[in-house]
Design a protein around this motif. Structure first.
Motif, PDB file in Angstrom:
ATOM      1  N   THR A   1       3.629  11.019  -2.428  1.00  0.00           N
ATOM      2  CA  THR A   1       2.753   9.688  -1.535  1.00  0.00           C
ATOM      3  C   THR A   1       4.132   8.951  -2.130  1.00  0.00           C
TER       4      THR A   1
ATOM      5  N   LYS B   1       3.841   5.853  -2.987  1.00  0.00           N
ATOM      6  CA  LYS B   1       3.457   5.767  -4.559  1.00  0.00           C
ATOM      7  C   LYS B   1       3.511   6.748  -6.298  1.00  0.00           C
TER       8      LYS B   1
ATOM      9  N   GLU C   1       0.058   3.745  -1.543  1.00  0.00           N
ATOM     10  CA  GLU C   1      -0.497   4.891  -2.112  1.00  0.00           C
ATOM     11  C   GLU C   1      -0.496   5.567  -0.506  1.00  0.00           C
ATOM     12  N   ASN C   2      -0.505   5.038   0.563  1.00  0.00           N
ATOM     13  CA  ASN C   2      -0.818   5.634   1.918  1.00  0.00           C
ATOM     14  C   ASN C   2       0.859   6.294   2.814  1.00  0.00           C
TER      15      ASN C   2
ATOM     16  N   ARG D   1       2.866   6.376   7.617  1.00  0.00           N
ATOM     17  CA  ARG D   1       2.169   5.368   6.765  1.00  0.00           C
ATOM     18  C   ARG D   1       0.853   6.138   7.532  1.00  0.00           C
ATOM     19  N   THR D   2       0.096   6.630   6.942  1.00  0.00           N
ATOM     20  CA  THR D   2      -0.953   6.970   7.237  1.00  0.00           C
ATOM     21  C   THR D   2      -2.419   6.629   7.524  1.00  0.00           C
ATOM     22  N   ARG D   3      -2.817   6.285   8.216  1.00  0.00           N
ATOM     23  CA  ARG D   3      -3.781   5.539   8.721  1.00  0.00           C
ATOM     24  C   ARG D   3      -5.257   6.668   7.918  1.00  0.00           C
ATOM     25  N   VAL D   4      -5.388   7.767   7.496  1.00  0.00           N
ATOM     26  CA  VAL D   4      -6.428   8.142   6.342  1.00  0.00           C
ATOM     27  C   VAL D   4      -6.184   8.241   5.128  1.00  0.00           C
ATOM     28  N   PRO D   5      -6.976   9.019   4.462  1.00  0.00           N
ATOM     29  CA  PRO D   5      -6.025  10.076   2.664  1.00  0.00           C
ATOM     30  C   PRO D   5      -5.296  10.419   3.609  1.00  0.00           C
ATOM     31  N   PRO D   6      -3.676   9.859   2.009  1.00  0.00           N
ATOM     32  CA  PRO D   6      -2.875  10.853   2.761  1.00  0.00           C
ATOM     33  C   PRO D   6      -2.582  12.642   2.574  1.00  0.00           C
TER      34      PRO D   6
ATOM     35  N   ASN E   1       0.854  -1.105  -0.285  1.00  0.00           N
ATOM     36  CA  ASN E   1       0.110   0.039   0.114  1.00  0.00           C
ATOM     37  C   ASN E   1       0.481   0.877  -0.156  1.00  0.00           C
TER      38      ASN E   1
END
Lengths: 125, 886
Positions: free
Chosen positions: B738, B740, B528-529, B708-713, B526
């Motif tokens: 990000t 990604k 992207e996060n 690492r984010t738990r919400v959209p970055p 992941n």
């Protein structure tokens, strides 16, 4: 604009002139006669050549403007003997120089041609 | 002299046509008057005199014409006439004119853009530098990779090589620069030999160049500023020359400013003389690169051979440091753009020509159609005496008018295109000169002329078929084009389709290859996060690793407090990135005397493997206990374990890297982690990696962080940015994105061999799309034209019972047959052309079946669409109307 340039077509009866021959005649005429208008030049050439050279008198003007552009002739509007407005042409210094060059060239060519043709005629006999 | 005067006079007379004509008229009138007077004086009656004078003068208009011809430039006048006529014709046929101009302008613009870019990439070299083609760039290749040169090797080259007029070197150094009232900024500097600017042939815009005395040890330190740096930091003040600045807290005098636009060898701020210190005596690779100017007559090969001979001698003389060290020398393009540049830019140029040829085919078809439409016009002119030459010239002047307008537009397109390319592909590692010069303009003129000739050939051939009688006799000339006419259009269409398919399949494999790279499995879960960024520390404020680590402690504490942020870590390099390998040794397995293998050593913080979602598969992760004072540890990846300990337990084993023949301390392996992509620009294989704890081997100036984010970055990005700003405004955040996004194709992260690949794959589809569109427009024009011409025939067919569907089939067959033939030819050509691209393809065959099947499908669909519209029109023909029509 689609017609061919009629003035370039010369009927067979007149002499096909070498490039520049008419120019030389004009220069020579002006050198001898002094300033002269187009008609005068044309008449003079007609008289001397026995009508063999000019297709018609109008053709002289193409030659006159060409010589003028080359700086061999100067032109000026003036008044003729009988008070007619006319453009008078006179030969310039550059024109005289050019005339001398052309003349000697022409004389040499004529001499050579004369010799060659005479020789050819001799042999042909 | 007289000739020149005459040309001038003739030119002038063109513009005074009316006045000169009037003067001639006057002169002719006066001539006639004089002649009449003459006759009258000799006794001719006046009326007769007038007649005779006129006869003698001849046709006034003919004389006037002769007068014009001999005073002006008849040839030019005729051309001007043709031009006026062409403009009138083109204005009348707006659709044709617009289509033609747009098509040509695009094709010409694209071609010139590619030419300019190719010229820049392959031949230009650095801006402002004199005789770039004689400059070569030299580095050395060490067993661990190509990077630098050893100063003493450089000295030996300079002393012994005869193929060079001169040789200079450039080293790289980060400095801090203070000036004025304690203002300090970090700057990047090149330490250079003082002959460098003389060698390049560039003089400072302000102040003086370096002199040899500047590099003597003990000389007063001096600096020369980059124009950009001078403008931004010193406000472009000329009085900066002679002032003193502090370079790493030591005073130095500013002696010069280089001209605007000059960067060498990359975008840096300051040049200063390299003052030889004690460290060079170790023969360790230090310098960045050398630049040499070849002597007149010396070839690249000779120079290379000479350097190789010198290095062989050095290997024998200094085996400890110089074993296996090979000089690497190349032109600007070889050294800075990469070994495949000729293939890449050469093939792009070829592609641009394909597009231009397709455009020319379109134009040829369109002009033939127009010529046929003007059949009667042409025949009438010929009946009136115009020769073939005159008609050809008329057609060519029209073509030339179109290409001239298109060429001007193309120039603007090229200007815009080159600028767009320059902006999109800008890399700090490439200094490129994209100015469009007179050579480019000459190229544009040449290809415009070539295009005009090319697409005039077909209509000219058509005119040759016109007989004076044929058209005048038949009432509807050229109702149906003869078999040869149809044939020509079909051949052109087939050719266009063939070219289009070559471009389509070429672009197809390149795009698929790029997709393979960009979407390759990196081993990161992941991405992207994950937010990543590069923290850059000013050296004056953070002089030691300890200071940097202190900052990182505060940074981590602060960021973890942001809601929505999970694990956090730091790393010397992000996943996918590349670092130079280090030679290493495993305990109990001494390396052979000629060195060992090299692997990449990465430094990462605790939690790194959790952030990238690749938790240790055996052993432990790094933790806060791994510090300078504790046992030096390492984690290896599975690829490393499989390669070096295939049947053994890696945990507890020890290894160490060897830096310049000096081994570092032993590292004990405490864990094995899953593979993460690192250091393979094509992203095909997981290389063996060794990780060290960041705190045991910190990097000082730039540190990457990963969150690492738990919400959209994007929801936390702003908070992160603000916190970094608040924590210390002097620490600069770069490349914030990000993870990604950081995997995207970035030439700065690629090695030279692959850095151009992404640009290549990104622009190739533009060519393919243009080719397909132009080919489709061409096909449409041909079919539409033939339908228009065959309206009567179609009407007859329908009248005697053909169904609309039959008509459609007839039109489609006429259109699709040449398409099919062109496609088969094009596919065959593709197999040959795509082989050239092989070196640029990652994970895809040049004959990739998906592409080779997909390209024809796309083309057929587009072609069907192009035929469909005229087919519709054909079907809607009303037989009653057409038959009654004439």
């Amino acid at each position: 604009m689609w017609y061919c340039n009629m003035s370039r077509i010369t009927p067979d009866s007149k002499l096909d002139l070498l490039q520049g021959t008419l120019d030389l005649m004009v220069l020579q005429t002006l050198d001898v006669m002094g300033p002269l208008h187009g008609y005068g030049i044309a008449r003079r050439i007609e008289q001397l050549s026995g009508n063999e050279v000019l297709l018609n008198q109008g053709t002289i003007y193409a030659s006159l403007v060409r010589l003028q552009q080359r700086g061999w002739l100067a032109a000026e509007w003036g008044v003729s003997n009988n008070n007619r407005k006319a453009k008078f042409y006179s030969i310039t210094k550059a024109g005289k120089r050019q005339m001398k060059r052309d003349k000697s060239q022409w004389e040499r060519l004529a001499a050579v041609m004369g010799r060659v043709l005479a020789a050819a005629a001799e042999e042909g006999k | 002299m007289s000739a020149l005067k005459q040309v001038c006079a003739r030119l002038i007379s063109l513009f005074r046509r009316a006045a000169l004509d009037r003067e001639f008229d006057e002169e002719a009138q006066s001539h006639l008057d004089l002649a009449v007077e003459d006759y009258v004086r000799r006794g001719t009656p006046e009326a007769e005199a007038r007649r005779l004078a006129r006869i003698q003068f001849g046709a006034v208009e003919a004389s006037k014409d002769a007068h014009r011809d001999s005073r002006g430039l008849p040839w030019l006048e005729d051309c001007l006439y043709d031009l006026r006529f062409a403009l009138r014709q083109l204005r009348r046929d707006r659709v044709f004119t617009l289509t033609a101009i747009v098509t040509l302008a695009l094709a010409l613009g694209l071609n010139v853009t590619v030419f300019a870019v190719m010229n820049t990439m392959l031949f230009r070299g650095y801006p402002l530098v004199q005789r770039n083609d004689r400059l070569v760039y030299i580095q050395e290749q060490y067993p661990s990779g190509t990077c630098c040169i050893t100063y003493l090797d450089f000295e030996d080259w300079r002393a012994q090589a005869h193929s060079f007029e001169g040789m200079a070197f450039v080293g790289e150094k980060n400095i801090s620069l203070s000036y004025g009232e304690g203002r300090s900024t970090d700057a990047t500097a090149f330490t250079v030999s003082t002959n460098v600017f003389g060698l390049l042939g560039v003089k400072p815009a302000l102040g003086r160049d370096f002199v040899p005395a500047d590099e003597a040890s003990g000389a007063e330190p001096v600096v020369i500023l980059n124009h950009r740096f001078w403008a931004s930091q010193f406000g472009g003040r000329p009085d900066v020359i002679g002032t003193s600045v502090l370079v790493n807290k030591a005073p130095a005098i500013v002696i010069g400013v280089m001209p605007e636009g000059f960067d060498f060898p990359t975008q840096f701020d300051v040049w200063m003389p390299y003052i030889r210190g004690a460290e060079v005596d170790r023969r360790a690779p230090e310098m960045f690169q050398a630049v040499g100017r070849l002597r007149d007559g010396a070839s690249l090969q000779e120079a290379r051979a000479e350097l190789e001979t010198i290095n062989h001698r050095l290997e024998t003389a200094y085996p400890a440091t110089n074993r296996g060290v090979v000089p690497k020398m190349g032109t600007y393009s070889q050294a800075n753009i990469g070994p495949d540049a000729p293939v890449i830019y050469g093939s792009l140029w070829m592609a641009a020509w394909f597009v231009l040829l397709i455009a020319c085919a379109n134009l040829a078809n369109l002009t033939v159609a127009r010529t046929v439409g003007r059949w009667r016009d042409f025949s009438i002119r010929m009946a009136l005496g115009a020769g073939w030459g005159r008609m050809m010239r008329q057609i060519f002047v029209e073509s030339l008018t179109l290409t001239s307008v298109a060429g001007v537009l193309g120039w603007w397109i090229a200007k815009w295109g080159v600028r767009a390319w320059a902006v999109e592909t800008a890399s700090i590692y490439q200094i490129l000169d994209y100015t469009l010069d007179s050579g480019t303009l000459a190229y544009l003129v040449a290809i415009s002329l070539a295009a005009a000739i090319l697409f005039s050939l077909a209509p000219m051939g058509k005119v040759l078929q016109i007989g004076v009688n044929s058209a005048l006799k038949s009432d509807t000339p050229g109702v149906t084009p003869g078999p040869r006419g149809k044939h020509l259009a079909a051949v052109l269409v087939a050719g266009q389709m063939a070219l289009a398919i070559v471009l389509l399949s070429g672009a197809g494999v390149l795009v698929r290859s790029l997709m393979n790279v960009v979407s390759a499995n990196t081993g990161v879960g992941n991405p992207e996060n994950v937010l990543v960024g590069l923290l850059s520390f000013p050296s004056e404020k953070y002089p030691s690793p300890a200071a940097t680590l202190g900052y990182i402690d505060r940074f981590e504490a602060k960021l973890r407090a942001i809601p929505g942020i999970g694990d956090e870590s730091v790393a010397s390099i992000l996943p996918v990135g590349n670092v130079l390998g280090l030679t290493f040794e495993i305990e109990g397995r001494p390396n052979a005397p000629d060195g060992g293998e090299a692997v990449q050593f990465l430094r990462v913080g605790p939690d790194y493997f959790r952030v990238v979602e690749a938790p240790a598969s055996s052993g432990r992760d790094f933790n806060d206990g791994d510090r300078i004072a504790t046992l030096p540890v390492a984690i290896v990846n599975q690829s490393f374990a499989a390669k070096y300990w295939p049947r053994e337990q890696p945990l507890g084993k020890r290894l160490r890297y060897i830096d310049r023949n000096k081994p570092a301390e032993w590292l004990t392996v405490v864990g094995v982690v899953p593979n993460i992509m690192q250091g393979d620009p094509t992203r095909r294989q997981f290389k063996p990696l060794v990780y060290q704890p960041f705190r045991q081997a910190p990097t000082r100036l730039g540190v990457n962080f990963l969150l690492r984010t738990r919400v959209p970055p994007e929801q936390v990005a702003q908070a992160v940015r603000l916190d970094i700003q608040k924590l210390d405004p002097d620490v600069i955040l770069k490349k914030f994105s990000t993870l990604k996004a950081s995997f995207g194709f970035d030439p700065d992260r690629m090695d030279r061999a692959h850095s151009e690949m992404g640009k290549y794959a990104a622009v190739a589809p533009i060519f393919a799309v243009m080719a397909v569109l132009l080919a489709a427009v061409g096909l449409y024009a041909v079919i539409a034209h033939s339908v228009r011409q065959r309206t009567k025939e179609i009407g007859v067919r329908m009248a005697i019972g053909a169904a609309a569907e039959d008509i459609r089939r007839m039109v489609l067959r006429a259109g699709m047959l040449p398409v099919a033939i062109g496609m088969i030819l094009g596919l065959a050509a593709s197999f040959a052309v795509n082989r050239i691209l092989q070196s640029q393809l990652v994970g895809v065959s040049p004959y990739d079946p998906v592409t080779m099947a997909g390209a024809p499908v796309v083309l057929i669909l587009v072609a069907l669409l192009a035929c469909q519209i005229p087919a519709r029109r054909a079907m809607s023909v009303d037989p009653a109307v057409t038959l009654r029509h004439d």
